[in-house]
Write a protein that holds these residues in place. Structure first.
Motif, short mmCIF file in Angstrom:
data_model
loop_
_atom_site.label_atom_id
_atom_site.label_comp_id
_atom_site.label_asym_id
_atom_site.label_seq_id
_atom_site.Cartn_x
_atom_site.Cartn_y
_atom_site.Cartn_z
N GLU A 74 -37.37 55.97 -3.92
CA GLU A 74 -36.01 56.47 -3.81
C GLU A 74 -34.99 55.35 -3.96
N TYR A 75 -35.32 54.19 -3.47
CA TYR A 75 -34.42 53.03 -3.62
C TYR A 75 -34.25 52.69 -5.11
N LYS A 76 -35.36 52.62 -5.82
CA LYS A 76 -35.30 52.32 -7.25
C LYS A 76 -34.55 53.40 -8.01
N LYS A 77 -34.70 54.62 -7.57
CA LYS A 77 -34.05 55.76 -8.23
C LYS A 77 -32.54 55.71 -8.05
N ASN A 78 -32.08 55.24 -6.90
CA ASN A 78 -30.65 55.34 -6.56
C ASN A 78 -29.86 54.04 -6.65
N ILE A 79 -30.53 52.90 -6.79
CA ILE A 79 -29.84 51.62 -6.71
C ILE A 79 -28.83 51.41 -7.85
N LYS A 80 -29.08 51.97 -9.01
CA LYS A 80 -28.15 51.78 -10.13
C LYS A 80 -26.83 52.49 -9.88
N LYS A 81 -26.90 53.69 -9.36
CA LYS A 81 -25.68 54.45 -9.10
C LYS A 81 -25.01 53.99 -7.81
N TYR A 82 -25.82 53.55 -6.85
CA TYR A 82 -25.30 53.11 -5.56
C TYR A 82 -25.79 51.69 -5.29
N PRO A 83 -25.21 50.68 -5.97
CA PRO A 83 -25.72 49.31 -5.87
C PRO A 83 -25.56 48.67 -4.50
N PHE A 84 -24.82 49.32 -3.62
CA PHE A 84 -24.56 48.78 -2.28
C PHE A 84 -25.56 49.27 -1.23
N ILE A 85 -26.49 50.15 -1.60
CA ILE A 85 -27.36 50.73 -0.58
C ILE A 85 -28.34 49.70 -0.03
N LYS A 86 -28.71 49.90 1.22
CA LYS A 86 -29.68 49.03 1.89
C LYS A 86 -30.62 49.88 2.73
N VAL A 87 -31.85 49.43 2.81
CA VAL A 87 -32.82 50.08 3.70
C VAL A 87 -32.52 49.61 5.12
N PRO A 88 -32.38 50.51 6.08
CA PRO A 88 -32.04 50.12 7.45
C PRO A 88 -33.10 49.18 8.05
N ASN A 89 -32.62 48.20 8.79
CA ASN A 89 -33.52 47.28 9.50
C ASN A 89 -33.28 47.48 10.99
N ILE A 90 -34.02 48.42 11.57
CA ILE A 90 -33.81 48.78 12.96
C ILE A 90 -34.70 47.94 13.87
N ILE A 91 -34.11 47.36 14.88
CA ILE A 91 -34.83 46.50 15.81
C ILE A 91 -35.05 47.26 17.12
N ASN A 92 -36.24 47.16 17.63
CA ASN A 92 -36.56 47.78 18.91
C ASN A 92 -35.72 47.12 20.01
N SER A 93 -35.00 47.93 20.75
CA SER A 93 -34.14 47.41 21.81
C SER A 93 -34.94 46.80 22.95
N GLY A 94 -36.23 47.02 22.94
CA GLY A 94 -37.09 46.55 24.02
C GLY A 94 -37.47 47.66 24.98
N SER A 95 -36.84 48.81 24.79
CA SER A 95 -37.11 49.94 25.69
C SER A 95 -38.02 50.99 25.06
N VAL A 96 -38.48 50.73 23.84
CA VAL A 96 -39.29 51.73 23.13
C VAL A 96 -40.72 51.24 22.94
N LYS A 97 -41.66 52.08 23.35
CA LYS A 97 -43.07 51.83 23.11
C LYS A 97 -43.52 52.71 21.96
N GLN A 98 -43.98 52.07 20.89
CA GLN A 98 -44.43 52.83 19.73
C GLN A 98 -45.95 52.90 19.70
N THR A 99 -46.47 54.11 19.57
CA THR A 99 -47.91 54.31 19.43
C THR A 99 -48.16 55.09 18.16
N SER A 100 -48.91 54.52 17.24
CA SER A 100 -49.12 55.14 15.93
C SER A 100 -50.44 55.89 15.86
N ASN A 101 -50.45 56.90 15.02
CA ASN A 101 -51.67 57.62 14.64
C ASN A 101 -52.43 58.21 15.83
N ILE A 102 -51.70 58.97 16.62
CA ILE A 102 -52.31 59.73 17.70
C ILE A 102 -52.81 61.05 17.12
N THR A 103 -54.08 61.34 17.27
CA THR A 103 -54.65 62.58 16.74
C THR A 103 -54.16 63.77 17.57
#
Length: 300
Positions: free
Chosen positions: A32-61
């Motif tokens: 999607e970035y490659k698709k849209n960067i020409k028309k919207y050259p200012f776009i950026k992928v968000p870089n979200i930092i964990n505030s320290g209060s979030v526990k992330q657990t991946s791939n829970i069945t």
């Protein structure tokens, strides 16, 4: 000869199983970035930092279907007090995409005080409608069953979806209003067979045929036809492209007859996948959390 036949049998079985688990990876943040960067050259992928209060657990069945496992990622705001929950459904035309695409959104909303879950579900190449909806319903049931573990208030659960995920999220919310208390629809259609809709091959792939072949299924998959006096309040966050909210105005008119709250926010001059990129990511987060704070009474 017997060995050759046996070898051919196992080779066929391997190829068959290998083919079955192949996923369409055409819809990604990078594509999607490659698709849209020409028309919207200012776009950026968000870089979200964990505030320290979030526990992330991946791939829970959360569900097993024979030898297939379906998983979710949990973003838990670590506090003693239980919090409202938000279930997030990725987009991708019911055919592609994955739960990891929603990581930035999930982390940011969890930073702001919610327990957030991103869900894997079966796509159209693997299983037709209503399999994916059944998966989301199973995930909802799993989260409620484990509410104490996830520090979730089971009476305050909302659901959000993006694009095709928004159609799915809205449908689940309409079918389960006793469990889902608010819906956020980010640029997703509300009716497949509608004057504003331009759904074609992707809808046909997921719904198992064209409208003329399966009109009941097309209508059953359309949230517009499931509205009732118990429907949850809903927020629409839309791009500039009208076709991605086909049936929205009709839905709002129906909701109004029951006195059910709805709200529209429009992201001007943006691509369809605006939620994936700055400068539209943070406004999307704000619209979402403002709505959740209002509808779920987070502080009560």
């Amino acid at each position: 000869m017997f060995r050759i036949i046996l070898l051919l049998f196992f080779s066929f079985t391997y190829i068959k199983n290998f083919t079955q688990i192949q996923k369409d990876t055409t819809f990604t943040i990078n594509s999607e970035y490659k698709k849209n960067i020409k028309k919207y050259p200012f776009i950026k992928v968000p870089n979200i930092i964990n505030s320290g209060s979030v526990k992330q657990t991946s791939n829970i069945t959360y569900k097993k279907i024979k030898d297939r496992t379906l998983k979710l990622d949990a973003y838990i705001n670590i506090t003693k007090k239980t919090k409202p929950a938000l279930i997030i459904i990725h987009g991708g035309g019911w055919k592609s995409g994955n739960k990891e695409m929603q990581k930035s959104m999930a982390l940011e909303i969890s930073n702001l005080g919610y327990q957030v879950f991103t869900i894997e579900y079966r796509l159209s190449d693997e299983a037709k409608y209503p399999a994916g909806i059944n998966d989301l319903e199973s995930a909802l049931k799993f989260i409620i069953k484990n509410a104490s573990k996830f520090e979730v208030n089971p009476s305050k659960i909302a659901i959000l979806g993006c694009s095709s995920g928004a159609q799915m999220a809205t449908l689940v919310g309409e079918k389960h209003p006793k469990k889902i208390k608010a819906i956020i629809n980010i640029d997703g259609i509300l009716a497949f067979h509608h004057p504003e809709s331009q759904e074609g091959k992707y809808a046909e792939l997921w719904l198992g045929g064209s409208y003329s072949q399966n009109p009941k299924i097309w209508n059953d998959a359309s949230p517009l036809y499931h509205i009732s006096k118990n429907s949850p309040p809903i927020l629409f966050i839309n791009s500039q492209f009208d076709r991605f909210h086909a049936g929205r105005d009709d839905m709002i008119a129906k909701l109004n007859t029951f006195g059910i709250y709805s709200e529209i926010k429009k992201i001007e001059n943006s691509p369809h996948t605006f939620w994936l990129f700055e400068p539209w990511f943070q406004p999307t987060i704000k619209y979402t959390t403002d709505f959740l704070n209002q509808t779920l009474n987070k502080n009560n």
